[in-house]
Motif scaffolding. Structure first.
Motif, PDB file in Angstrom:
ATOM      1  N   VAL A  22      -3.771  32.543  40.803  1.00  0.00           N
ATOM      2  CA  VAL A  22      -2.859  31.603  40.631  1.00  0.00           C
ATOM      3  C   VAL A  22      -1.434  32.138  39.875  1.00  0.00           C
ATOM      4  O   VAL A  22      -0.299  31.814  40.187  1.00  0.00           O
ATOM      5  N   ALA A  26       2.349  32.115  41.549  1.00  0.00           N
ATOM      6  CA  ALA A  26       3.450  31.281  40.832  1.00  0.00           C
ATOM      7  C   ALA A  26       4.647  32.248  40.904  1.00  0.00           C
ATOM      8  O   ALA A  26       5.722  31.837  40.960  1.00  0.00           O
ATOM      9  N   THR A  32       5.547  26.593  39.917  1.00  0.00           N
ATOM     10  CA  THR A  32       4.869  26.169  38.803  1.00  0.00           C
ATOM     11  C   THR A  32       3.273  26.558  39.289  1.00  0.00           C
ATOM     12  O   THR A  32       2.874  26.554  40.462  1.00  0.00           O
ATOM     13  N   ARG A  33       2.365  26.711  38.180  1.00  0.00           N
ATOM     14  CA  ARG A  33       0.955  26.885  38.600  1.00  0.00           C
ATOM     15  C   ARG A  33       0.359  25.766  39.114  1.00  0.00           C
ATOM     16  O   ARG A  33      -0.579  25.746  39.969  1.00  0.00           O
ATOM     17  N   GLU A  34       0.858  24.500  38.730  1.00  0.00           N
ATOM     18  CA  GLU A  34       0.457  23.167  39.085  1.00  0.00           C
ATOM     19  C   GLU A  34       0.694  23.224  40.500  1.00  0.00           C
ATOM     20  O   GLU A  34      -0.293  22.624  41.524  1.00  0.00           O
ATOM     21  N   THR A  35       1.886  23.448  40.991  1.00  0.00           N
ATOM     22  CA  THR A  35       1.976  23.382  42.482  1.00  0.00           C
ATOM     23  C   THR A  35       1.105  24.389  43.132  1.00  0.00           C
ATOM     24  O   THR A  35       0.763  24.202  44.556  1.00  0.00           O
ATOM     25  N   ARG A  37      -1.829  25.380  42.433  1.00  0.00           N
ATOM     26  CA  ARG A  37      -3.185  24.657  42.384  1.00  0.00           C
ATOM     27  C   ARG A  37      -3.116  23.836  43.525  1.00  0.00           C
ATOM     28  O   ARG A  37      -4.370  23.509  44.395  1.00  0.00           O
ATOM     29  N   ARG A  38      -2.349  22.851  43.609  1.00  0.00           N
ATOM     30  CA  ARG A  38      -2.112  21.874  44.752  1.00  0.00           C
ATOM     31  C   ARG A  38      -2.121  22.351  46.153  1.00  0.00           C
ATOM     32  O   ARG A  38      -2.841  21.907  46.941  1.00  0.00           O
ATOM     33  N   ASP A  39      -1.389  23.619  46.151  1.00  0.00           N
ATOM     34  CA  ASP A  39      -1.507  24.401  47.559  1.00  0.00           C
ATOM     35  C   ASP A  39      -2.680  24.877  48.053  1.00  0.00           C
ATOM     36  O   ASP A  39      -3.004  24.794  48.916  1.00  0.00           O
ATOM     37  N   ARG A  51     -11.475  28.146  46.833  1.00  0.00           N
ATOM     38  CA  ARG A  51     -10.755  28.505  45.614  1.00  0.00           C
ATOM     39  C   ARG A  51     -11.915  29.199  44.530  1.00  0.00           C
ATOM     40  O   ARG A  51     -13.213  28.580  44.591  1.00  0.00           O
TER      41      ARG A  51
END
Length: 261
Positions: A22, A26, A32-35, A37-39, A51
């Motif tokens: 991650v 990023a 962002t790391r959240e993006t 993770r969503r990807d 994952r």
């Protein structure tokens, strides 16, 4: 960068390297790391990856996935041959007993031992193994003493398994053991998909005075289902490529010598 472009890039990275993190994604994609993770969640849903903690691995890298012996024999053969050659150099000149784990790289090591060591007057060496292919290499290609550790042979790996085989290794104290693994990870240590294989490997590791791990670079950073040893239980790692920074640091902390073939 559109989501479709990111997904394609991430998919290509996983396919080429086998693993992505991650944090690295990023930084590379400037998101962002959240993006990230969503990807990764979307790509996992599409079956393109799986994952894991801190990132993702290729979709076929399941913790219980295990290729047959015939398939593994053809994978990374050149790298495994180089690893076996360097591993042979680590056999102490005064050793009188050596344990050889089951596996394609240890089989190549047995083949090189049989063809090379008798020339140097080491025919008194006792080889201990539970692997039928390894035993065949030693029995037909050398004049070494051979002790075949017995038990029920697992078809997938052509290696003896079970309590009897484990007890035999527990009663031995070889000078050195050469072992294989399906994964070596900075935090999880050494692992293999099958509990019976793990129990055998644990017994071999515990029995030997010195333990050398043979692992081609596809095993570095990987985790499979069952841990059979911590990093500080091995003395040396022979591989074909330098470990990444995280694994290299963990190996150094565990005082493991890294030999790159």
């Amino acid at each position: 960068m559109f989501a479709e472009e990111r997904h394609r890039l991430i998919g290509d990275l996983v396919a080429s390297t086998g693993r992505v993190s991650v944090a690295d994604l990023a930084a590379r994609l400037d998101i962002t790391r959240e993006t990230v993770r969503r990807d990764l969640a979307q790509l996992e849903h599409d079956g393109l990856l799986r994952r894991v903690h801190g990132g993702a691995v290729a979709g076929g890298t399941a913790s219980t996935a295990e290729e047959s012996l015939s398939v593994r024999t053809s994978l990374n053969h050149e790298q495994k041959s180089r690893i076996a050659a360097r591993a042979l150099e680590l056999l102490p000149s005064g050793a009188t007993s050596v344990a050889l784990d089951a596996g394609t790289t240890t089989e190549l090591l047995a083949q090189q031992m049989a063809s090379t060591l008798p020339e140097h007057g080491t025919t008194d060496l006792l080889v201990l193994t539970h692997s039928v292919p390894v035993a065949y290499r030693i029995a037909t290609g050398s004049s070494f003493q051979l002790e075949l550790i017995g038990g029920r042979v697992r078809t997938l790996t052509s290696a003896a398994m079970g309590a009897a085989a484990i007890d035999q290794f527990r009663a031995l104290r070889p000078d050195i053991a050469f072992i294989g693994t399906n994964g070596i990870h900075a935090e999880f240590g050494l692992s293999t998909p099958d509990p019976l294989e793990a129990a055998m490997k644990s017994a071999i590791v515990a029995s030997a005075r010195r333990v050398v791990l043979l692992a081609d670079s596809s095993k570095l950073g990987q985790e499979t289902l069952v841990r059979f040893a911590a990093l500080d239980q091995i003395d040396a790692l022979v591989t074909d490529n330098a470990p990444d920074a995280q694994l290299a640091a963990a190996l150094e902390d565990a005082d493991v010598e890294v030999v790159v073939a």
